[in-house]
Scaffold this motif. Structure first.
Motif, short mmCIF file in Angstrom:
data_model
loop_
_atom_site.label_atom_id
_atom_site.label_comp_id
_atom_site.label_asym_id
_atom_site.label_seq_id
_atom_site.Cartn_x
_atom_site.Cartn_y
_atom_site.Cartn_z
N HIS A 191 0.61 -1.39 -0.05
CA HIS A 191 -0.10 0.44 0.15
C HIS A 191 0.49 1.52 0.17
O HIS A 191 -0.27 2.13 0.16
CB HIS A 191 -1.07 0.37 1.09
N LYS A 192 2.26 0.92 -0.13
CA LYS A 192 3.38 2.06 0.42
C LYS A 192 2.92 2.94 1.18
O LYS A 192 3.00 4.49 0.72
CB LYS A 192 2.90 3.46 -1.29
N LEU A 193 2.25 2.58 2.06
CA LEU A 193 2.48 3.66 3.64
C LEU A 193 4.74 3.78 3.98
O LEU A 193 5.36 3.52 3.44
CB LEU A 193 2.08 2.31 4.78
N LYS A 194 4.36 5.10 4.66
CA LYS A 194 5.35 5.44 5.04
C LYS A 194 5.46 4.80 6.35
O LYS A 194 5.67 5.05 7.42
CB LYS A 194 5.54 6.80 4.64
N PHE A 195 6.67 3.56 6.40
CA PHE A 195 7.42 3.15 7.47
C PHE A 195 9.01 3.08 7.41
O PHE A 195 9.55 4.28 6.50
CB PHE A 195 7.18 1.38 7.09
N THR A 196 9.32 2.97 8.92
CA THR A 196 10.30 3.34 9.64
C THR A 196 11.08 2.21 10.45
O THR A 196 9.88 1.68 10.76
CB THR A 196 10.92 4.49 9.39
N GLU A 197 11.83 1.70 11.12
CA GLU A 197 12.99 0.97 11.86
C GLU A 197 13.02 1.76 13.33
O GLU A 197 13.51 2.68 12.57
CB GLU A 197 13.04 0.42 11.57
N VAL A 198 13.24 2.02 14.56
CA VAL A 198 13.80 2.23 15.63
C VAL A 198 14.40 1.05 16.27
O VAL A 198 13.68 0.14 16.27
CB VAL A 198 12.87 3.27 16.57
N PRO A 199 15.14 1.31 16.45
CA PRO A 199 16.11 0.49 17.63
C PRO A 199 15.44 0.55 19.13
O PRO A 199 15.01 0.98 18.99
CB PRO A 199 17.52 1.03 17.75
N VAL A 200 14.92 -1.17 18.85
CA VAL A 200 14.08 -1.47 20.55
C VAL A 200 15.15 -2.38 21.05
O VAL A 200 15.88 -3.28 20.89
CB VAL A 200 13.32 -1.64 20.69
N ASN A 201 15.44 -2.82 22.82
CA ASN A 201 15.74 -3.57 23.31
C ASN A 201 15.27 -4.31 23.89
O ASN A 201 13.82 -4.55 23.37
CB ASN A 201 16.16 -2.93 24.62
N TYR A 202 15.70 -5.76 23.66
CA TYR A 202 15.43 -6.84 24.14
C TYR A 202 15.80 -7.62 25.28
O TYR A 202 16.91 -7.93 25.15
CB TYR A 202 14.79 -7.52 22.75
N ARG A 203 15.04 -8.28 26.13
CA ARG A 203 15.14 -9.06 27.06
C ARG A 203 14.52 -10.41 26.26
O ARG A 203 13.77 -10.51 26.34
CB ARG A 203 15.17 -8.36 28.35
N GLN A 204 15.03 -11.65 28.07
CA GLN A 204 14.32 -12.78 28.69
C GLN A 204 13.55 -12.50 28.41
O GLN A 204 13.30 -12.06 29.40
CB GLN A 204 15.74 -13.50 28.60
N ARG A 205 12.23 -13.63 27.75
CA ARG A 205 10.77 -13.15 28.15
C ARG A 205 10.85 -14.20 29.44
O ARG A 205 11.52 -14.92 29.67
CB ARG A 205 10.41 -13.02 27.34
N ILE A 206 9.50 -13.68 29.87
CA ILE A 206 9.51 -14.66 31.83
C ILE A 206 8.12 -15.16 31.16
O ILE A 206 7.47 -15.53 30.50
CB ILE A 206 8.17 -13.13 32.70
N GLY A 207 8.87 -17.09 31.91
CA GLY A 207 8.23 -17.90 30.71
C GLY A 207 8.61 -18.44 29.48
O GLY A 207 9.60 -17.85 29.09
N VAL A 208 7.91 -18.83 29.14
CA VAL A 208 8.44 -19.91 28.21
C VAL A 208 7.90 -19.61 26.50
O VAL A 208 6.40 -19.44 26.80
CB VAL A 208 8.44 -21.41 27.85
N SER A 209 8.25 -19.21 25.85
CA SER A 209 7.05 -18.90 24.32
C SER A 209 6.57 -19.62 23.86
O SER A 209 6.50 -21.17 23.89
CB SER A 209 8.25 -17.88 23.12
N LYS A 210 5.51 -19.38 23.49
CA LYS A 210 4.38 -20.39 23.26
C LYS A 210 5.20 -20.35 21.64
O LYS A 210 4.23 -21.48 20.75
CB LYS A 210 3.08 -19.74 22.86
N VAL A 211 5.58 -19.85 21.08
CA VAL A 211 6.11 -20.51 19.23
C VAL A 211 7.10 -20.95 19.57
O VAL A 211 7.40 -21.65 18.67
CB VAL A 211 6.04 -18.61 18.50
#
Length: 233
Positions: A191-211
């Motif tokens: 759809h030719k939207l105007k998009f971008t990315e920004v850096p985000v931090n990430y840590r170990q989740r609480i619990g086990v991933s369902k995926v």
């Protein structure tokens, strides 16, 4: 750029399946700039719903299991509330993302008229062990295919993202399960939207991933992501 007298509302949608150990932390870390936090209880069998309500979130129930089902439930709730320039933030309920980074995530929409912003874990700082090999490899393959077929550059399919309500309505999201994030990105490109990315931090989740935490989840997610990329060409 938005003027002060047309300041958009910020809504956060959090799909949650058995996140009682983390959901309270997620909600409490959401900054005051957010107008409403919406937790979609996706057939949880623990106290996720009770804790979310105690933390002041609006809680919706979605009995059909699936990440996309939960997100669509949140969108449906906002149909009679959101205005075109409002911003919808999607955030996981496992505390792997940093909710206090919402202000950074929405800044390109507020300041530079972007339609969509992806929080990229690939560009940010990841805690060791927070992303498994299959997640990193899967993201690399998926974003390479999106670049190849849609000429759109992404570094991540991260769930932490923001999109303007009018843009979200335009792309008409459909996926009910594992293909939700990639569907949004390929449709944004189409759809030719105007998009971008920004850096985000990430840590170990609480619990086990369902995926990624199960063999079945990993295989099904990978299959659905690749299928979604090709079927939207």
């Amino acid at each position: 750029m938005y003027s002060e007298n047309k300041k958009p509302a910020i809504y956060v949608i959090i799909p949650a399946f058995n996140e009682s150990k983390s959901i309270g932390k997620v909600i409490s870390d959401i900054p005051d700039l957010v107008n409403e936090t919406i937790v979609v209880n996706n057939a949880s069998t623990d106290n996720t719903e009770t804790i979310a309500k105690e933390q002041g979130a609006t809680v919706l129930k979605e009995h059909r299991k699936g990440y996309g089902y939960s997100c669509l439930k949140g969108i449906d709730y906002l149909q009679t509330k959101a205005n075109p320039n409002d911003i919808i933030v999607f955030l996981d309920g496992d505390y792997s993302d940093f909710p206090d980074e919402i202000s950074m995530l929405i800044a390109p929409i507020l300041e530079s008229d972007f339609d969509m912003v992806i929080g990229s874990r690939a560009l940010g700082v990841r805690e060791p062990g927070s992303m498994l090999f299959q997640q990193i490899a899967g993201n690399w393959l998926a974003t390479a295919l999106i670049k190849l077929f849609y000429n759109a550059h992404f570094t991540d399919l991260g769930p932490f993202r923001a999109i303007q309500w009018s843009a979200l309505q335009q792309i008409e999201m459909k996926d009910k399960t594992f293909g939700w994030t990639v569907e949004m990105q390929v449709k944004a490109a189409k759809h030719k939207l105007k998009f971008t990315e920004v850096p985000v931090n990430y840590r170990q989740r609480i619990g086990v991933s369902k995926v990624s935490g199960t063999i079945y989840g990993t295989i099904m997610a990978g299959y659905k992501i690749i299928l979604t990329i090709f079927k939207n060409i």
